[in-house]
Design a protein around this motif. Structure first.
Motif, PDB file in Angstrom:
ATOM      1  N   PHE A 233       0.832  -1.205   0.000  1.00 23.02           N
ATOM      2  CA  PHE A 233       0.000   0.000   0.000  1.00 23.02           C
ATOM      3  C   PHE A 233       0.871   1.262   0.000  1.00 23.02           C
ATOM      4  CE2 PHE A 233      -3.229  -2.947   1.236  1.00 23.02           C
ATOM      5  CZ  PHE A 233      -4.443  -2.365   0.890  1.00 23.02           C
ATOM      6  N   VAL A 234       2.019   1.185   0.645  1.00 28.32           N
ATOM      7  CA  VAL A 234       2.862   2.364   0.839  1.00 28.32           C
ATOM      8  C   VAL A 234       3.805   2.601  -0.337  1.00 28.32           C
ATOM      9  CG1 VAL A 234       4.673   3.365   2.303  1.00 28.32           C
ATOM     10  CG2 VAL A 234       2.729   2.171   3.352  1.00 28.32           C
ATOM     11  N   ARG A 235       4.474   1.556  -0.783  1.00 24.70           N
ATOM     12  CA  ARG A 235       5.547   1.712  -1.767  1.00 24.70           C
ATOM     13  C   ARG A 235       5.114   2.425  -3.058  1.00 24.70           C
ATOM     14  NH1 ARG A 235      10.533  -0.753  -1.993  1.00 24.70           N
ATOM     15  NH2 ARG A 235      11.582  -0.705  -4.017  1.00 24.70           N
ATOM     16  N   PRO A 236       3.974   2.081  -3.664  1.00 24.35           N
ATOM     17  CA  PRO A 236       3.621   2.775  -4.916  1.00 24.35           C
ATOM     18  C   PRO A 236       3.387   4.268  -4.724  1.00 24.35           C
ATOM     19  CG  PRO A 236       2.330   0.768  -4.629  1.00 24.35           C
ATOM     20  CD  PRO A 236       3.015   1.016  -3.331  1.00 24.35           C
ATOM     21  N   VAL A 237       2.835   4.656  -3.574  1.00 27.35           N
ATOM     22  CA  VAL A 237       2.589   6.073  -3.327  1.00 27.35           C
ATOM     23  C   VAL A 237       3.909   6.824  -3.177  1.00 27.35           C
ATOM     24  CG1 VAL A 237       1.459   7.751  -1.824  1.00 27.35           C
ATOM     25  CG2 VAL A 237       0.420   5.499  -2.173  1.00 27.35           C
ATOM     26  N   VAL A 238       4.835   6.250  -2.402  1.00 27.58           N
ATOM     27  CA  VAL A 238       6.139   6.889  -2.208  1.00 27.58           C
ATOM     28  C   VAL A 238       6.908   6.946  -3.526  1.00 27.58           C
ATOM     29  CG1 VAL A 238       8.346   6.734  -1.007  1.00 27.58           C
ATOM     30  CG2 VAL A 238       6.236   6.216   0.213  1.00 27.58           C
ATOM     31  N   ALA A 239       6.908   5.859  -4.278  1.00 24.74           N
ATOM     32  CA  ALA A 239       7.616   5.840  -5.563  1.00 24.74           C
ATOM     33  C   ALA A 239       7.042   6.886  -6.513  1.00 24.74           C
ATOM     34  CB  ALA A 239       7.537   4.449  -6.186  1.00 24.74           C
ATOM     35  N   GLY A 240       5.724   7.006  -6.534  1.00 21.85           N
ATOM     36  CA  GLY A 240       5.104   8.017  -7.392  1.00 21.85           C
ATOM     37  C   GLY A 240       5.483   9.424  -6.991  1.00 21.85           C
ATOM     38  N   HIS A 322      -0.036  11.937  -5.698  1.00 19.85           N
ATOM     39  CA  HIS A 322       0.698  11.171  -4.693  1.00 19.85           C
ATOM     40  C   HIS A 322       1.016  12.033  -3.474  1.00 19.85           C
ATOM     41  CE1 HIS A 322       1.500   8.907  -8.452  1.00 19.85           C
ATOM     42  NE2 HIS A 322       1.364   7.866  -7.655  1.00 19.85           N
ATOM     43  N   PHE A 323       1.370  13.286  -3.709  1.00 21.25           N
ATOM     44  CA  PHE A 323       1.637  14.175  -2.582  1.00 21.25           C
ATOM     45  C   PHE A 323       0.355  14.527  -1.826  1.00 21.25           C
ATOM     46  CE2 PHE A 323       5.801  14.861  -4.496  1.00 21.25           C
ATOM     47  CZ  PHE A 323       6.606  14.996  -3.382  1.00 21.25           C
ATOM     48  N   ALA A 324      -0.768  14.632  -2.536  1.00 16.51           N
ATOM     49  CA  ALA A 324      -2.035  14.901  -1.854  1.00 16.51           C
ATOM     50  C   ALA A 324      -2.342  13.792  -0.847  1.00 16.51           C
ATOM     51  CB  ALA A 324      -3.165  15.035  -2.874  1.00 16.51           C
ATOM     52  N   LEU A 325      -2.135  12.549  -1.258  1.00 17.56           N
ATOM     53  CA  LEU A 325      -2.392  11.428  -0.362  1.00 17.56           C
ATOM     54  C   LEU A 325      -1.389  11.412   0.793  1.00 17.56           C
ATOM     55  CD1 LEU A 325      -3.875   8.851   0.376  1.00 17.56           C
ATOM     56  CD2 LEU A 325      -2.428   7.610  -1.236  1.00 17.56           C
ATOM     57  N   GLY A 326      -0.115  11.656   0.489  1.00 19.34           N
ATOM     58  CA  GLY A 326       0.908  11.643   1.530  1.00 19.34           C
ATOM     59  C   GLY A 326       0.716  12.738   2.564  1.00 19.34           C
ATOM     60  N   ALA A 378      -8.026  18.561  -2.778  1.00 20.19           N
ATOM     61  CA  ALA A 378      -7.597  17.187  -3.023  1.00 20.19           C
ATOM     62  C   ALA A 378      -7.090  16.531  -1.742  1.00 20.19           C
ATOM     63  CB  ALA A 378      -6.509  17.165  -4.097  1.00 20.19           C
ATOM     64  N   ILE A 379      -6.328  17.278  -0.930  1.00 16.03           N
ATOM     65  CA  ILE A 379      -5.844  16.736   0.343  1.00 16.03           C
ATOM     66  C   ILE A 379      -7.028  16.410   1.255  1.00 16.03           C
ATOM     67  CG2 ILE A 379      -4.538  17.248   2.445  1.00 16.03           C
ATOM     68  CD1 ILE A 379      -2.758  19.069   0.720  1.00 16.03           C
ATOM     69  N   ALA A 380      -7.988  17.330   1.330  1.00 13.10           N
ATOM     70  CA  ALA A 380      -9.140  17.110   2.204  1.00 13.10           C
ATOM     71  C   ALA A 380      -9.928  15.882   1.796  1.00 13.10           C
ATOM     72  CB  ALA A 380     -10.042  18.350   2.194  1.00 13.10           C
ATOM     73  N   VAL A 381     -10.091  15.667   0.490  1.00 11.42           N
ATOM     74  CA  VAL A 381     -10.789  14.474   0.013  1.00 11.42           C
ATOM     75  C   VAL A 381     -10.059  13.220   0.469  1.00 11.42           C
ATOM     76  CG1 VAL A 381     -11.356  13.139  -2.064  1.00 11.42           C
ATOM     77  CG2 VAL A 381     -11.906  15.564  -1.950  1.00 11.42           C
TER      78      VAL A 381
END
Length: 424
Positions: A233-240, A322-326, A378-381
């Protein structure tokens, strides 16, 4: 050569002091308190271990606490190096003034090794303190420096003789412009004419990904960064995010493509792969709480999470998903968990702000994002989209959602206000 290293923390003891000692230089370690200086003196040194290698003993280090001992060391020094944390840099600079004034005009360079552009704060603190005390300073070259090394373990608050553990990369880029003299010949140390680019390269790519791995990993229940980055779950977000940040850096600083080939300067994928491998170093086992600490600073405009976003939006004019999710994960750090260290007052203050004011107000007050900013939307969503279950946390998608995030992209192109508000 006589070197004063001010800062007995991980970077000072785990990298800087050994760097100068191994090259045969005389080192004085400046400590904030006499208790720390006395403890180091009584211990007779400490151990430093590079992952994959045997530990080595560090001896022959003179300690000096703030006061007469440090003044004497600074007066006699050929080089002063500060590594005390961004928040403490100005205070440390003020403690140098008596020793610098006693040099009677003999020039000296001061390297400021921090993960922020704070050499100007050190300069201002030196000048203001000298003026307030009515003393004259010698010519001083205050230069920022970027250290490419991770020291994950080691602390003088622990019992016994500490062991500082660091990874293999070992480079230090010193801003060439303010220097009065060339840096001494040391392994991996060089003067650079692209200091800001090098700082942002580290902060907006490596440090940004490191922080995101910690915040996302904490939500998934991991205690170390290597465990977090191995999570599917974590790796693809960080890589992106790393790829987004790396492309933004090369677009903002095209000179990096033509720089010395010490770290695949102009490459996009090579440094990203290297960063992921360093995060996954199981021997380093970097604690998530160490990397995630002080979230308010890391979420401030221009720091490791919002800084690369500004570059991305300036070059690509879109919402970096990816940054919005992070960043949404960073806002959730410490939520209802006693595992967050009590000393991390920043994390606890962030929680209070969210509870009292809501996510939109925090994004405005902490991150500098206006209520009608599509990236804030986007962050709030994403913030509201995390699903907490008995068997772990599920992340919302990083791909643009069909409603508010897709409209946020359109708003960013048209510069129109986004209808509606998202509240916590």
């Amino acid at each position: 050569m006589r070197v004063v290293v001010v800062g007995a923390g991980k970077l000072g003891c785990g990298y800087l002091v050994p760097l100068f000692l191994e090259a045969g230089h005389e080192v004085v370690l400046g400590c904030r308190t006499r208790d720390t200086a006395d403890r180091i003196r009584c211990a007779g040194g400490w151990r430093v271990r590079v992952t994959g290698e045997r530990p080595e003993e560090v001896h022959d280090v003179t300690t000096a606490s703030v006061g007469a001992d440090l003044d004497e060391a600074v007066t006699a020094a050929d080089l002063v190096v500060l590594s005390v944390g961004v928040a403490n840099a100005a205070e440390a600079a003020r403690s140098l003034v008596p020793g610098l004034a006693a040099r009677r005009g003999r020039p000296v360079d001061v390297w400021v090794v921090e993960n922020a552009e704070c050499a100007h704060r050190v300069t201002e603190a030196l000048r203001d303190t000298a003026a307030a005390r009515g003393v004259a300073l010698p010519p001083i070259g205050v230069a920022g420096a970027v250290a490419r090394v991770t020291v994950g373990h080691g602390c003088w608050r622990e019992q016994g003789v500490p062991e500082f553990l660091r990874d293999t990369p070992r480079q230090l880029a010193v801003d060439a412009r303010p220097l009065l003299t060339a840096p001494p010949t040391l392994p991996g140390v060089r003067a650079t004419g692209q200091y800001r680019a090098r700082l942002h390269e580290k902060l907006f790519v490596y440090n940004a990904g490191h922080a995101l791995a910690a915040y996302l990993g904490w939500l998934r229940g991991h205690r170390t960064v290597d465990a977090a980055i191995g999570d599917p779950f974590v790796r693809p977000v960080v890589a992106g995010a790393l790829l987004e940040g790396r492309r933004a850096i090369l677009a903002a600083y095209p000179g990096l493509r033509r720089g010395p080939q010490v770290d695949q300067c102009g490459d996009v994928h090579g440094p990203v792969a290297e960063a992921l491998a360093r995060y996954g170093n199981t021997e380093l086992a970097d604690p998530v709480t160490r990397v995630a600490r002080e979230p308010l600073r890391k979420l401030s405009p221009g720091d490791r999470l919002l800084g690369p976003v500004a570059l991305l939006r300036g070059t690509r004019h879109r919402v970096p998903a990816h940054f919005a999710l992070g960043i949404a994960a960073a806002l959730l750090y410490g939520y209802d968990d006693e595992a967050v260290p009590a000393a991390d007052t920043s994390a606890r203050r962030l929680r209070r702000l969210l509870d009292e004011r809501g996510v939109s107000a925090v994004l405005a007050g902490v991150c500098g994002l206006a209520a009608d900013d599509p990236f804030a939307a986007a962050i709030a969503v994403r913030y509201h989209g995390f699903v907490f279950t008995d068997d772990g946390v599920r992340f919302p998608p990083t791909a643009p959602l069909p409603d508010i995030v897709a409209r946020a992209d359109a708003v960013s192109r048209r510069r129109e206000p986004l209808p509606g508000q998202v509240t916590r």
